[in-house]
Motif scaffolding. Sequence first.
Motif, PDB file in Angstrom:
ATOM      1  N   THR B 103       0.992  -1.183  -0.050  1.00 38.53           N
ATOM      2  CA  THR B 103       0.039   0.130   0.061  1.00 38.53           C
ATOM      3  C   THR B 103       0.715   1.342  -0.182  1.00 38.53           C
ATOM      4  O   THR B 103       0.831   2.220  -0.725  1.00 38.53           O
ATOM      5  CB  THR B 103      -0.921   0.015   1.211  1.00 38.53           C
ATOM      6  N   SER B 104       1.785   1.287   0.972  1.00 42.31           N
ATOM      7  CA  SER B 104       2.851   2.496   0.957  1.00 42.31           C
ATOM      8  C   SER B 104       3.558   2.682  -0.415  1.00 42.31           C
ATOM      9  O   SER B 104       3.427   3.890  -0.771  1.00 42.31           O
ATOM     10  CB  SER B 104       3.765   2.522   1.998  1.00 42.31           C
ATOM     11  N   VAL B 105       3.943   1.713  -0.788  1.00 44.73           N
ATOM     12  CA  VAL B 105       4.729   1.826  -2.026  1.00 44.73           C
ATOM     13  C   VAL B 105       3.803   2.299  -3.315  1.00 44.73           C
ATOM     14  O   VAL B 105       3.971   3.188  -4.002  1.00 44.73           O
ATOM     15  CB  VAL B 105       5.621   0.447  -2.515  1.00 44.73           C
ATOM     16  N   LEU B 106       2.576   1.899  -3.333  1.00 46.28           N
ATOM     17  CA  LEU B 106       1.617   1.971  -4.199  1.00 46.28           C
ATOM     18  C   LEU B 106       1.224   3.520  -4.400  1.00 46.28           C
ATOM     19  O   LEU B 106       1.478   4.286  -5.232  1.00 46.28           O
ATOM     20  CB  LEU B 106       0.390   1.309  -4.240  1.00 46.28           C
ATOM     21  N   PHE B 107       1.210   4.072  -3.004  1.00 49.46           N
ATOM     22  CA  PHE B 107       0.780   5.477  -3.067  1.00 49.46           C
ATOM     23  C   PHE B 107       2.157   6.361  -3.292  1.00 49.46           C
ATOM     24  O   PHE B 107       1.877   7.412  -3.826  1.00 49.46           O
ATOM     25  CB  PHE B 107       0.412   5.737  -1.672  1.00 49.46           C
ATOM     26  N   CYS B 108       3.162   5.772  -2.836  1.00 49.15           N
ATOM     27  CA  CYS B 108       4.585   6.445  -3.119  1.00 49.15           C
ATOM     28  C   CYS B 108       4.538   6.815  -4.648  1.00 49.15           C
ATOM     29  O   CYS B 108       4.997   7.656  -5.088  1.00 49.15           O
ATOM     30  CB  CYS B 108       5.669   5.768  -2.598  1.00 49.15           C
ATOM     31  N   ALA B 109       4.351   5.634  -5.560  1.00 49.78           N
ATOM     32  CA  ALA B 109       4.587   5.881  -6.999  1.00 49.78           C
ATOM     33  C   ALA B 109       3.313   6.483  -7.304  1.00 49.78           C
ATOM     34  O   ALA B 109       3.747   7.402  -8.329  1.00 49.78           O
ATOM     35  CB  ALA B 109       4.457   3.971  -7.369  1.00 49.78           C
ATOM     36  N   VAL B 110       1.959   6.432  -7.077  1.00 51.67           N
ATOM     37  CA  VAL B 110       1.168   7.445  -7.414  1.00 51.67           C
ATOM     38  C   VAL B 110       1.384   8.612  -7.305  1.00 51.67           C
ATOM     39  O   VAL B 110       1.227   9.654  -8.094  1.00 51.67           O
ATOM     40  CB  VAL B 110      -0.231   6.698  -6.929  1.00 51.67           C
ATOM     41  N   ILE B 111       1.847   9.221  -6.251  1.00 53.77           N
ATOM     42  CA  ILE B 111       2.506  10.401  -5.896  1.00 53.77           C
ATOM     43  C   ILE B 111       3.623  10.919  -6.487  1.00 53.77           C
ATOM     44  O   ILE B 111       3.778  11.815  -7.155  1.00 53.77           O
ATOM     45  CB  ILE B 111       2.301  10.785  -4.479  1.00 53.77           C
ATOM     46  N   GLY B 112       4.671  10.012  -6.280  1.00 51.99           N
ATOM     47  CA  GLY B 112       6.093  10.299  -6.433  1.00 51.99           C
ATOM     48  C   GLY B 112       6.268  10.636  -8.105  1.00 51.99           C
ATOM     49  O   GLY B 112       7.017  11.264  -8.455  1.00 51.99           O
ATOM     50  N   ILE B 113       5.785   9.506  -8.954  1.00 53.76           N
ATOM     51  CA  ILE B 113       6.138   9.514 -10.366  1.00 53.76           C
ATOM     52  C   ILE B 113       5.713  10.860 -10.835  1.00 53.76           C
ATOM     53  O   ILE B 113       6.468  11.417 -11.549  1.00 53.76           O
ATOM     54  CB  ILE B 113       5.921   8.226 -10.931  1.00 53.76           C
ATOM     55  N   PRO B 114       4.520  11.161 -10.771  1.00 53.82           N
ATOM     56  CA  PRO B 114       4.077  12.245 -11.420  1.00 53.82           C
ATOM     57  C   PRO B 114       4.849  13.642 -10.895  1.00 53.82           C
ATOM     58  O   PRO B 114       5.051  14.340 -11.531  1.00 53.82           O
ATOM     59  CB  PRO B 114       2.498  12.601 -11.044  1.00 53.82           C
ATOM     60  N   VAL B 115       4.963  13.762  -9.626  1.00 52.85           N
ATOM     61  CA  VAL B 115       5.782  14.834  -8.910  1.00 52.85           C
ATOM     62  C   VAL B 115       7.288  14.712  -9.676  1.00 52.85           C
ATOM     63  O   VAL B 115       7.497  15.625  -9.969  1.00 52.85           O
ATOM     64  CB  VAL B 115       5.685  14.750  -7.646  1.00 52.85           C
ATOM     65  N   GLY B 116       7.772  13.565  -9.859  1.00 50.39           N
ATOM     66  CA  GLY B 116       9.194  13.340 -10.260  1.00 50.39           C
ATOM     67  C   GLY B 116       9.231  14.138 -11.755  1.00 50.39           C
ATOM     68  O   GLY B 116       9.813  14.516 -12.411  1.00 50.39           O
ATOM     69  N   ILE B 117       8.068  13.767 -12.588  1.00 49.85           N
ATOM     70  CA  ILE B 117       7.994  14.235 -14.040  1.00 49.85           C
ATOM     71  C   ILE B 117       7.798  15.659 -13.976  1.00 49.85           C
ATOM     72  O   ILE B 117       8.566  16.219 -14.812  1.00 49.85           O
ATOM     73  CB  ILE B 117       6.759  13.413 -14.520  1.00 49.85           C
ATOM     74  N   LEU B 118       6.884  16.085 -13.233  1.00 49.85           N
ATOM     75  CA  LEU B 118       6.729  17.661 -13.051  1.00 49.85           C
ATOM     76  C   LEU B 118       7.982  18.382 -12.857  1.00 49.85           C
ATOM     77  O   LEU B 118       8.586  19.248 -13.475  1.00 49.85           O
ATOM     78  CB  LEU B 118       5.682  17.819 -11.974  1.00 49.85           C
ATOM     79  N   ALA B 119       8.645  17.725 -11.820  1.00 47.48           N
ATOM     80  CA  ALA B 119       9.904  18.494 -11.449  1.00 47.48           C
ATOM     81  C   ALA B 119      11.116  18.284 -12.698  1.00 47.48           C
ATOM     82  O   ALA B 119      11.782  19.021 -12.669  1.00 47.48           O
ATOM     83  CB  ALA B 119      10.652  17.690 -10.039  1.00 47.48           C
ATOM     84  N   ALA B 120      10.991  17.276 -13.473  1.00 49.97           N
ATOM     85  CA  ALA B 120      11.925  17.156 -14.332  1.00 49.97           C
ATOM     86  C   ALA B 120      11.594  17.979 -15.631  1.00 49.97           C
ATOM     87  O   ALA B 120      12.537  18.727 -16.149  1.00 49.97           O
ATOM     88  CB  ALA B 120      12.035  15.587 -15.195  1.00 49.97           C
TER      89      ALA B 120
END
Lengths: 402, 307
Positions: B103-120
């Motif tokens: 569950t934690s990793v799922l939410f981390c991916a759902v939040i983290g990947i778009p934020v990472g893309i935005l930051a890039a």
Amino acid sequence: MTIKMKVRNVSKLFNDESGEGWKRVQQGQSKEQIFRETGVTVGINNVSFDVNEGEIFVIMGLSGSGKSTLVRTLNGLIPSSAGEIWVDDVDVASCSKEELRKVRREKCCMVFQHFALFPHKTVLDNVAFGLKVNGVPKEERYKRALESLDKVGLDAHADSYPGELSGGMQQRVGLARGLANDPEILLMDEPFGALDPLIRREMQDELVVLQRELKKTIIFITHDLNEALLLGDRIAIMKDGAFVQVGTAQDIVSDPADAYVKAFVADIDRSRVYTASDIAEDASRVPLTARVSDAIAAMDRTETEIIHVVKDGVPAGLLTRSDVESAKTSARVMDIMHAHPPTVPQDAYLNEIYSEAQTGMPLAVTDDDGKLVGVVSAENIFEHLASDEEETGPDSITSAAI
Amino acid sequence: MISPSDFLTIPFDDVVNSFVRGFLVPNFRPFFRAMQVPVNEVLQALDGFFAWMPMLIITLVFALVAWRVVNRTMAIATIIGFFFIDMIGLWPETMTTLSMIITSVLFCAVIGIPVGILAASSDTAWKIVRPILDIMQTVPSFVYLVPIVMLFGVGMAPGIIATIIFALPPIIRMTNLGIRNVRKDLIEASESFGATYFQILWEVQIPLALRTIMAGLNQTLMLALSMVVIAALIGAGGLGLVVNTGLGRLDVGGATAGGVGIVILAIILDRITQGFAEPSTSNTSLLGFIASIFKGQSATASDKQKA
């Protein structure tokens, strides 16, 4: 001849937020001075040119001359600071993003120096990329990509990955990708610059053959003048962001605009610039049925030492002065002539006629129908191969030869 | 000696107290309560699923995945590891921990990947995101446990939210890094063929950054696992609770058993996600398969040394 691309007063300045650099460009300050005093880099300085449909327009310059920047402004990869770039009826420099995308998808594709192939896609998917982003359905896209690969002779490698191919093959894929959308204009940014000399030569020849069939409008960037002279219908020589000279290969070699161009031209391979018809002199000729006396009269009239015997305009034999002087004047030329004189087509480059010239006999230059249009002697060839750096005219060439 | 505190003292702790107790909790508690609903839903679904599924089938599935993405040695190690966990009587707790981790990793991916893309895609976004990540990574997790309890209460979901905060930075950093490291000439080539921003992202940037993103996901997973015991302090169950109970009762054996369970789970999940991060196309061929066995053996050997 229709004009496919019209470029008017295009300039590109980097780091010119304040507009100071632009002001100085208008005042005519030099690129170096502007950079030293304001930090603004003048990439392109007021360049204008037209590209005709179906021609290869070569932009040649050393690194830092702005040629790569220029080709990127042509499809808007680098937005220009000023000027107009008309592709048909769209001004790439000022159109909307959608229009620009449309131009890129349908009219203007690009081939890159370092290939820029997608390492995670197969060769086929690489070639089909332009069609995919344009929304072409899968089946049709693969069909067209395969046709394009077939043109460059790589259809057998469709399922390979770019990393598995050699440099030359990778650039063929790059070319196929550029051709897959069937664009009207192909921008080639030093496409053969990263290849080793043998492969480069091979690719140049292949591009010439391909162009004969495709008749695309090609804008070709290179730093190699030999390449420019070989491929270009017209060549623009670029220095410090501006065009120094625009003209055909012969124009540039025989009439360099300034010392810069002259320095370039000094050590190029002239044998790949001039064709037989460029250096041919008027041929004196007699018909097959003529007598020796007619031949002597013709030679005296034109003050030549050799004469071609023609049948319906096609060279059939050759006579030298000693031949005609040792023969009876009433003899027929066809009985004493040397049959099968060496002939070369008029569009052959000098480097292609060396072996024929080795015999020492003058070469008959013929047109597409095989008819005699002129004559080239070995001396002729040498005269044009020599660089005329010091001389001012044909007279001094002769004196130098002596 | 004179010190600045002689002239001025700042009651920083009081300020924070009044901010959290006087402002955040009364005004935003419903909001934070609502936030844990999706976390709870996913967690309960997963927990229920793992509790319902027989142990042997779960082991078999994990072994099969380990065999496909890593090698046969790893598959055997997975079977032995899970059997051991079951035999020491910690299977249900392990499955609870597993569902919390997923569950934690799922939410981390759902939040983290778009934020990472935005930051890039924007330097400004990266300038904003980067200090936040630095803070997230340096603030000790115990510091935010208290406000989390105040805002979210105690239980599984708050534990997972603490885990998400702790484990989020690597996936954002690595997504940003992976996308920024895609060769500029490939982006230029895509643009020159008229690709839109999303086409470039989907066709070129994400596929080429995938390995880096997966490496970030692996790091996130490892961090989430290391948070298991701390999360148990605020009421998250599973193996962390076993360790904490052992600690409270000075029961060395119980705490060790819980710890070993976490380590076994960590090794299995780490190997499998690393296998996803380094897709070897060669293990479809016999030669590649044999080679991968040897490669795998040396890798597991070095892991044993580490453990």
